[in-house]
Motif scaffolding. Sequence first.
Motif, PDB file in Angstrom:
ATOM      1  N   GLU A 251     -60.409  -5.228  21.790  1.00  0.00           N
ATOM      2  CA  GLU A 251     -60.971  -6.521  21.366  1.00  0.00           C
ATOM      3  C   GLU A 251     -60.300  -7.715  22.042  1.00  0.00           C
ATOM      4  O   GLU A 251     -60.795  -8.829  21.980  1.00  0.00           O
ATOM      5  N   MET A 252     -59.169  -7.470  22.719  1.00  0.00           N
ATOM      6  CA  MET A 252     -58.436  -8.549  23.378  1.00  0.00           C
ATOM      7  C   MET A 252     -58.580  -8.509  24.901  1.00  0.00           C
ATOM      8  O   MET A 252     -58.059  -9.388  25.591  1.00  0.00           O
ATOM      9  N   GLN A 253     -59.276  -7.509  25.432  1.00  0.00           N
ATOM     10  CA  GLN A 253     -59.423  -7.407  26.877  1.00  0.00           C
ATOM     11  C   GLN A 253     -60.268  -8.561  27.403  1.00  0.00           C
ATOM     12  O   GLN A 253     -61.131  -9.082  26.714  1.00  0.00           O
ATOM     13  N   GLY A 254     -59.969  -8.987  28.621  1.00  0.00           N
ATOM     14  CA  GLY A 254     -60.680 -10.111  29.227  1.00  0.00           C
ATOM     15  C   GLY A 254     -60.090 -11.462  28.880  1.00  0.00           C
ATOM     16  O   GLY A 254     -60.646 -12.495  29.250  1.00  0.00           O
ATOM     17  N   GLN A 255     -58.955 -11.477  28.173  1.00  0.00           N
ATOM     18  CA  GLN A 255     -58.330 -12.737  27.778  1.00  0.00           C
ATOM     19  C   GLN A 255     -57.011 -12.986  28.520  1.00  0.00           C
ATOM     20  O   GLN A 255     -56.166 -13.727  28.057  1.00  0.00           O
ATOM     21  N   HIS A 256     -56.829 -12.336  29.646  1.00  0.00           N
ATOM     22  CA  HIS A 256     -55.685 -12.520  30.546  1.00  0.00           C
ATOM     23  C   HIS A 256     -54.361 -12.000  29.989  1.00  0.00           C
ATOM     24  O   HIS A 256     -53.298 -12.337  30.508  1.00  0.00           O
ATOM     25  N   ILE A 257     -54.413 -11.172  28.957  1.00  0.00           N
ATOM     26  CA  ILE A 257     -53.187 -10.587  28.416  1.00  0.00           C
ATOM     27  C   ILE A 257     -52.588  -9.620  29.436  1.00  0.00           C
ATOM     28  O   ILE A 257     -51.385  -9.654  29.711  1.00  0.00           O
ATOM     29  N   GLY A 258     -53.410  -8.766  30.019  1.00  0.00           N
ATOM     30  CA  GLY A 258     -52.930  -7.833  31.031  1.00  0.00           C
ATOM     31  C   GLY A 258     -52.364  -8.549  32.238  1.00  0.00           C
ATOM     32  O   GLY A 258     -51.300  -8.181  32.751  1.00  0.00           O
ATOM     33  N   LYS A 259     -53.043  -9.583  32.701  1.00  0.00           N
ATOM     34  CA  LYS A 259     -52.565 -10.365  33.850  1.00  0.00           C
ATOM     35  C   LYS A 259     -51.215 -10.995  33.535  1.00  0.00           C
ATOM     36  O   LYS A 259     -50.301 -10.969  34.361  1.00  0.00           O
ATOM     37  N   ASN A 260     -51.061 -11.540  32.344  1.00  0.00           N
ATOM     38  CA  ASN A 260     -49.786 -12.136  31.958  1.00  0.00           C
ATOM     39  C   ASN A 260     -48.688 -11.082  31.862  1.00  0.00           C
ATOM     40  O   ASN A 260     -47.551 -11.330  32.268  1.00  0.00           O
ATOM     41  N   LEU A 261     -49.023  -9.923  31.327  1.00  0.00           N
ATOM     42  CA  LEU A 261     -48.046  -8.832  31.234  1.00  0.00           C
ATOM     43  C   LEU A 261     -47.562  -8.410  32.619  1.00  0.00           C
ATOM     44  O   LEU A 261     -46.360  -8.285  32.854  1.00  0.00           O
ATOM     45  N   ILE A 262     -48.487  -8.195  33.541  1.00  0.00           N
ATOM     46  CA  ILE A 262     -48.117  -7.719  34.866  1.00  0.00           C
ATOM     47  C   ILE A 262     -47.341  -8.792  35.628  1.00  0.00           C
ATOM     48  O   ILE A 262     -46.369  -8.494  36.322  1.00  0.00           O
ATOM     49  N   ASN A 263     -47.733 -10.056  35.492  1.00  0.00           N
ATOM     50  CA  ASN A 263     -46.998 -11.140  36.159  1.00  0.00           C
ATOM     51  C   ASN A 263     -45.578 -11.256  35.616  1.00  0.00           C
ATOM     52  O   ASN A 263     -44.622 -11.426  36.374  1.00  0.00           O
ATOM     53  N   HIS A 264     -45.440 -11.169  34.309  1.00  0.00           N
ATOM     54  CA  HIS A 264     -44.118 -11.224  33.674  1.00  0.00           C
ATOM     55  C   HIS A 264     -43.258 -10.060  34.168  1.00  0.00           C
ATOM     56  O   HIS A 264     -42.084 -10.233  34.509  1.00  0.00           O
ATOM     57  N   ALA A 265     -43.841  -8.871  34.216  1.00  0.00           N
ATOM     58  CA  ALA A 265     -43.116  -7.675  34.652  1.00  0.00           C
ATOM     59  C   ALA A 265     -42.665  -7.805  36.102  1.00  0.00           C
ATOM     60  O   ALA A 265     -41.533  -7.444  36.439  1.00  0.00           O
ATOM     61  N   GLU A 266     -43.549  -8.295  36.958  1.00  0.00           N
ATOM     62  CA  GLU A 266     -43.182  -8.442  38.367  1.00  0.00           C
ATOM     63  C   GLU A 266     -41.977  -9.358  38.522  1.00  0.00           C
ATOM     64  O   GLU A 266     -41.055  -9.050  39.277  1.00  0.00           O
ATOM     65  N   GLU A 267     -41.965 -10.469  37.805  1.00  0.00           N
ATOM     66  CA  GLU A 267     -40.819 -11.384  37.877  1.00  0.00           C
ATOM     67  C   GLU A 267     -39.555 -10.725  37.330  1.00  0.00           C
ATOM     68  O   GLU A 267     -38.473 -10.850  37.909  1.00  0.00           O
ATOM     69  N   MET A 268     -39.681 -10.027  36.203  1.00  0.00           N
ATOM     70  CA  MET A 268     -38.540  -9.328  35.610  1.00  0.00           C
ATOM     71  C   MET A 268     -37.968  -8.310  36.602  1.00  0.00           C
ATOM     72  O   MET A 268     -36.766  -8.241  36.804  1.00  0.00           O
ATOM     73  N   LEU A 269     -38.846  -7.537  37.229  1.00  0.00           N
ATOM     74  CA  LEU A 269     -38.392  -6.497  38.153  1.00  0.00           C
ATOM     75  C   LEU A 269     -37.801  -7.094  39.423  1.00  0.00           C
ATOM     76  O   LEU A 269     -36.807  -6.578  39.950  1.00  0.00           O
ATOM     77  N   LYS A 270     -38.371  -8.189  39.918  1.00  0.00           N
ATOM     78  CA  LYS A 270     -37.783  -8.872  41.082  1.00  0.00           C
ATOM     79  C   LYS A 270     -36.365  -9.316  40.754  1.00  0.00           C
ATOM     80  O   LYS A 270     -35.465  -9.203  41.587  1.00  0.00           O
ATOM     81  N   ASN A 271     -36.158  -9.823  39.545  1.00  0.00           N
ATOM     82  CA  ASN A 271     -34.816 -10.256  39.116  1.00  0.00           C
ATOM     83  C   ASN A 271     -33.846  -9.090  39.013  1.00  0.00           C
ATOM     84  O   ASN A 271     -32.634  -9.288  39.003  1.00  0.00           O
ATOM     85  N   LYS A 272     -34.368  -7.874  38.923  1.00  0.00           N
ATOM     86  CA  LYS A 272     -33.536  -6.667  38.888  1.00  0.00           C
ATOM     87  C   LYS A 272     -33.474  -6.019  40.280  1.00  0.00           C
ATOM     88  O   LYS A 272     -33.100  -4.864  40.422  1.00  0.00           O
ATOM     89  N   ASN A 273     -33.881  -6.785  41.292  1.00  0.00           N
ATOM     90  CA  ASN A 273     -33.855  -6.358  42.697  1.00  0.00           C
ATOM     91  C   ASN A 273     -34.822  -5.230  43.025  1.00  0.00           C
ATOM     92  O   ASN A 273     -34.622  -4.507  44.004  1.00  0.00           O
TER      93      ASN A 273
END
Length: 152
Positions: free
Chosen positions: A87-109
């Motif tokens: 019911e929450m798909q299409g509201q950019h939750i997945g995009k926000n999750l993946i963007n947040h993860a990418e930044e977190m992982l970059k910070n972990k090299n």
Amino acid sequence: MSLKIRNILAIETYPVRHPVLRAGRPINDCHFEGDDLSTTYHLGAYVNEQLKGVASFLMHQDVSIEELKTFNIKQCYQLRGMAVLNEMQGQHIGKNLINHAEEMLKNKNALALWFNARESAVSFYKKNGYQIVSEPYEIATIGTHYKMYKAL
């Protein structure tokens, strides 16, 4: 919509993993190999303090993707169990999750993120800069998948 992403425990992913990724199967199918390793991260996306999306990231030792073989283990993570309640798909939750993860992982090299993408999710990942690096293949009881990755 008030969206917050925070670290959670593996077991906290089950209320989203189960209906989206393991519907009709036992709840213990929501536990993935590697969930409890100290190098694994789990993120939860909360809308108005209610969990609506999850994703897990494993430092993976069995990278079989040719494009990733030049990276060492600590530079490469595998995305597992990404899910957003229907019911929450299409509201950019997945995009926000993946963007947040990418930044977190970059910070972990980390230098790359890879995963086995369900056929139905391939277009989502392509829109977020990931590329297919395999022929389609079947995962028993789940369906057609493609290996995908992105250099971070």
